[in-house]
Design an enzyme around this catalytic site. Sequence first.
Site, PDB file in Angstrom:
ATOM      1  N   ARG A 181      42.751 -34.884   4.904  1.00 51.72           N
ATOM      2  CA  ARG A 181      43.277 -33.705   4.192  1.00 51.72           C
ATOM      3  C   ARG A 181      42.141 -32.950   3.477  1.00 51.72           C
ATOM      4  O   ARG A 181      42.148 -31.716   3.408  1.00 51.72           O
ATOM      5  CB  ARG A 181      44.353 -34.141   3.197  1.00 51.72           C
ATOM      6  CG  ARG A 181      45.635 -34.476   3.939  1.00 51.72           C
ATOM      7  CD  ARG A 181      46.482 -35.529   3.260  1.00 51.72           C
ATOM      8  NE  ARG A 181      47.302 -36.195   4.263  1.00 51.72           N
ATOM      9  CZ  ARG A 181      48.503 -35.778   4.660  1.00 51.72           C
ATOM     10  NH1 ARG A 181      49.048 -34.747   4.081  1.00 51.72           N
ATOM     11  NH2 ARG A 181      49.156 -36.401   5.610  1.00 51.72           N
ATOM     12  N   CYS A 214      44.687 -40.822   5.515  1.00 51.24           N
ATOM     13  CA  CYS A 214      45.248 -39.601   4.916  1.00 51.24           C
ATOM     14  C   CYS A 214      44.283 -38.790   4.047  1.00 51.24           C
ATOM     15  O   CYS A 214      44.088 -37.600   4.272  1.00 51.24           O
ATOM     16  CB  CYS A 214      46.465 -39.963   4.082  1.00 51.24           C
ATOM     17  SG  CYS A 214      47.718 -40.869   4.993  1.00 51.24           S
ATOM     18  N   HIS A 268      47.907 -35.673  -1.674  1.00 48.20           N
ATOM     19  CA  HIS A 268      47.005 -36.826  -1.502  1.00 48.20           C
ATOM     20  C   HIS A 268      45.523 -36.507  -1.676  1.00 48.20           C
ATOM     21  O   HIS A 268      44.657 -37.123  -1.049  1.00 48.20           O
ATOM     22  CB  HIS A 268      47.241 -37.518  -0.146  1.00 48.20           C
ATOM     23  CG  HIS A 268      47.078 -39.008  -0.257  1.00 48.20           C
ATOM     24  ND1 HIS A 268      47.356 -39.892   0.755  1.00 48.20           N
ATOM     25  CD2 HIS A 268      46.635 -39.763  -1.298  1.00 48.20           C
ATOM     26  CE1 HIS A 268      47.108 -41.118   0.375  1.00 48.20           C
ATOM     27  NE2 HIS A 268      46.665 -41.072  -0.882  1.00 48.20           N
ATOM     28  N   LYS A 291      53.137 -33.360   1.139  1.00 47.64           N
ATOM     29  CA  LYS A 291      52.238 -34.398   0.615  1.00 47.64           C
ATOM     30  C   LYS A 291      50.824 -33.857   0.398  1.00 47.64           C
ATOM     31  O   LYS A 291      50.201 -33.333   1.299  1.00 47.64           O
ATOM     32  CB  LYS A 291      52.198 -35.556   1.606  1.00 47.64           C
ATOM     33  CG  LYS A 291      51.105 -36.571   1.320  1.00 47.64           C
ATOM     34  CD  LYS A 291      51.242 -37.767   2.219  1.00 47.64           C
ATOM     35  CE  LYS A 291      49.901 -38.453   2.412  1.00 47.64           C
ATOM     36  NZ  LYS A 291      50.004 -39.669   3.212  1.00 47.64           N
ATOM     37  N   ASP A 306      52.279 -36.488   9.109  1.00 43.81           N
ATOM     38  CA  ASP A 306      51.549 -37.635   8.553  1.00 43.81           C
ATOM     39  C   ASP A 306      51.709 -38.850   9.461  1.00 43.81           C
ATOM     40  O   ASP A 306      52.816 -39.366   9.611  1.00 43.81           O
ATOM     41  CB  ASP A 306      52.096 -37.951   7.145  1.00 43.81           C
ATOM     42  CG  ASP A 306      51.186 -38.872   6.373  1.00 43.81           C
ATOM     43  OD1 ASP A 306      50.238 -39.418   6.963  1.00 43.81           O
ATOM     44  OD2 ASP A 306      51.422 -39.049   5.167  1.00 43.81           O
ATOM     45  N   ASP A 307      50.636 -39.284  10.071  1.00 44.52           N
ATOM     46  CA  ASP A 307      50.623 -40.468  10.943  1.00 44.52           C
ATOM     47  C   ASP A 307      51.362 -40.244  12.265  1.00 44.52           C
ATOM     48  O   ASP A 307      51.808 -41.205  12.896  1.00 44.52           O
ATOM     49  CB  ASP A 307      51.209 -41.721  10.252  1.00 44.52           C
ATOM     50  CG  ASP A 307      50.417 -42.169   9.041  1.00 44.52           C
ATOM     51  OD1 ASP A 307      49.413 -41.522   8.700  1.00 44.52           O
ATOM     52  OD2 ASP A 307      50.817 -43.182   8.422  1.00 44.52           O
ATOM     53  N   SER A 311      51.176 -40.693  -0.794  1.00 44.18           N
ATOM     54  CA  SER A 311      52.048 -41.205   0.274  1.00 44.18           C
ATOM     55  C   SER A 311      53.360 -41.742  -0.281  1.00 44.18           C
ATOM     56  O   SER A 311      53.436 -42.202  -1.425  1.00 44.18           O
ATOM     57  CB  SER A 311      51.336 -42.318   1.045  1.00 44.18           C
ATOM     58  OG  SER A 311      50.125 -41.845   1.562  1.00 44.18           O
ATOM     59  N   LYS A 345      45.885 -45.236  13.795  1.00 41.90           N
ATOM     60  CA  LYS A 345      45.480 -44.887  12.431  1.00 41.90           C
ATOM     61  C   LYS A 345      44.500 -45.907  11.854  1.00 41.90           C
ATOM     62  O   LYS A 345      44.726 -47.111  11.952  1.00 41.90           O
ATOM     63  CB  LYS A 345      46.725 -44.835  11.535  1.00 41.90           C
ATOM     64  CG  LYS A 345      46.431 -44.683  10.054  1.00 41.90           C
ATOM     65  CD  LYS A 345      47.711 -44.610   9.238  1.00 41.90           C
ATOM     66  CE  LYS A 345      47.408 -44.553   7.746  1.00 41.90           C
ATOM     67  NZ  LYS A 345      48.620 -44.340   6.932  1.00 41.90           N
ATOM     68  N   HIS A 386      55.069 -41.014   8.246  1.00 39.05           N
ATOM     69  CA  HIS A 386      54.477 -42.123   7.482  1.00 39.05           C
ATOM     70  C   HIS A 386      55.606 -43.066   7.059  1.00 39.05           C
ATOM     71  O   HIS A 386      56.695 -42.607   6.708  1.00 39.05           O
ATOM     72  CB  HIS A 386      53.786 -41.525   6.240  1.00 39.05           C
ATOM     73  CG  HIS A 386      52.850 -42.454   5.529  1.00 39.05           C
ATOM     74  ND1 HIS A 386      53.300 -43.554   4.837  1.00 39.05           N
ATOM     75  CD2 HIS A 386      51.501 -42.439   5.390  1.00 39.05           C
ATOM     76  CE1 HIS A 386      52.255 -44.173   4.305  1.00 39.05           C
ATOM     77  NE2 HIS A 386      51.149 -43.520   4.635  1.00 39.05           N
ATOM     78  N   ASP A 439      47.518 -35.765  10.521  1.00 41.71           N
ATOM     79  CA  ASP A 439      46.327 -36.145   9.740  1.00 41.71           C
ATOM     80  C   ASP A 439      45.534 -37.300  10.341  1.00 41.71           C
ATOM     81  O   ASP A 439      44.350 -37.458  10.065  1.00 41.71           O
ATOM     82  CB  ASP A 439      46.705 -36.461   8.281  1.00 41.71           C
ATOM     83  CG  ASP A 439      47.553 -37.715   8.151  1.00 41.71           C
ATOM     84  OD1 ASP A 439      48.235 -38.112   9.124  1.00 41.71           O
ATOM     85  OD2 ASP A 439      47.547 -38.321   7.056  1.00 41.71           O
ATOM     86  N   ASN A 440      46.192 -38.111  11.147  1.00 43.92           N
ATOM     87  CA  ASN A 440      45.528 -39.248  11.805  1.00 43.92           C
ATOM     88  C   ASN A 440      46.505 -39.814  12.828  1.00 43.92           C
ATOM     89  O   ASN A 440      47.641 -39.362  12.926  1.00 43.92           O
ATOM     90  CB  ASN A 440      45.093 -40.319  10.786  1.00 43.92           C
ATOM     91  CG  ASN A 440      46.175 -40.737   9.830  1.00 43.92           C
ATOM     92  OD1 ASN A 440      46.127 -40.414   8.636  1.00 43.92           O
ATOM     93  ND2 ASN A 440      47.194 -41.415  10.323  1.00 43.92           N
TER      94      ASN A 440
HETATM   95 MG    MG Z   1      48.291 -40.205   7.431  1.00 41.60          MG
END
Ligand code: MG
Length: 464
Positions: free
Chosen positions: A80, A76, A135, A133, A36-37, A158, A305, A232, A284-285
Amino acid sequence: MNFWIILLIALGCATAVGASATRGEAKPNIIIIYADDLGYGDLGCYGHPSIRTPNLDRMAAEGMRFTDFYSAGEVCTPSRAALLTGRYPIRSGMCHNQFRVLRSKSKGGLPKEEVTLAELLRDRGYRTGMIGKWHLGHLPEHLPPQHGFDFYLGLPFSNDMMPTAEAPKGRAKFFAEKNEYWETPLLLGTRVLEAKPDQRTLTRRYTDEAVKFIRMNQKAPFFLYLAHTFPHVPLFASDQFHGRSPAGLYGDVVEELDWSIGQVLDQVRKSGLSGRTLVIFSSDNGPWLTYEHHGGSAGPLREGKGSTWEGGMRVPGIAWWPGRIPSGRIQREVGLTLDLFPTVAKLAGAPLSKTVLDGVDMSPLLFGTGTVNREPFLYYRGSTLYAARMGPWKAHFISQSAWGSDKPVFHDPPLLFHLGLDPGEKWNCAGTNAVVLAQIQAVVEKHRAGLVPVPTQLVETVGH
Ligand code: MG
């Protein structure tokens, strides 16, 4: 037919089945590990100078590392939704220009009409597990068990979405390193297992569960979606990793994730499954740059992001399947998380429905047998199309910084960059490439004309 002929035919069949299985043509296990991130430049094998990622580096050396791999969302929730459905989030309503992601009081979620990878694979006899996660909607009707997962343990959104009453206002709470400031719940299935889990333990707990899931399902084909909570913000690492990385707390967190990937791959090897398991690692980003040293790095790419500049959506992409994916290969063709749905469907022998899919079967890229024909990749920010990539060319119709208060800037003619020459998107060359621009614009218009409007899932809230 006498006994010996029958025996020879039977042996021949058995050998053929065995050979097919060893070539990986039996239904392979699928593991998707999603950070994540995590930024494009955050891993050793993507050039980070001080974060140590020996397990991901080894995964890349034994498998394939993509230089141009993209998430189909800049934040996010949309990314996803795209990963699990193979569709741009605009098609499922999992994006919005203002809200951008689902929040802790959101009512919406991934519509039940959307077919997820888990549903596709469960219908083919797979055991399906999700750890980490989600989301994509936290109300019971939206959680992973309603979208094809037999097992789920993780956070519904998150880790920064429910600060406690004692947490300081503003950004200070993110840098405080106090677990007591956060209370995002840990769910098992659809029930709350812990209202306020210790976030320092999450990476280790997810990893233990992932290893257990593989061990318990080694006889049947399985699909494991391991979506880590970190890096994240707020950042937390276990005692074993805290304070160890030359890259500070962000480095500690990424190095613990790297350890986790090592544990998962080791279990695949120990279970004797490496010849029939496809493992994909991605993010994810891009990195959340506004969090300074608690955010990552996009390496040579512009922005992070939240933006449709390359740093927002081009992410690490590593694929591993010993014996099928050539080892040590660097793949410079474009790859998309959107491709995973049709690719995995093909590998599992699952028929595709008539639903519009936006990716392609990327098996020829993965197995080194050829290239693929694809439509230009479209960069959405919320529900607005900002940019498109065709081959090495990227046109920006709108640009905007990731999180600042600046307004979108509309470009007519669009900005045009050659990502091979200029991965940092510095030199606009629209003036001398009108034909390329016209081709990209034609594809974008065709895409727009084919969109069927659906309501966004990100606006409505429950309670107050
Ligand atoms: Mg993310």
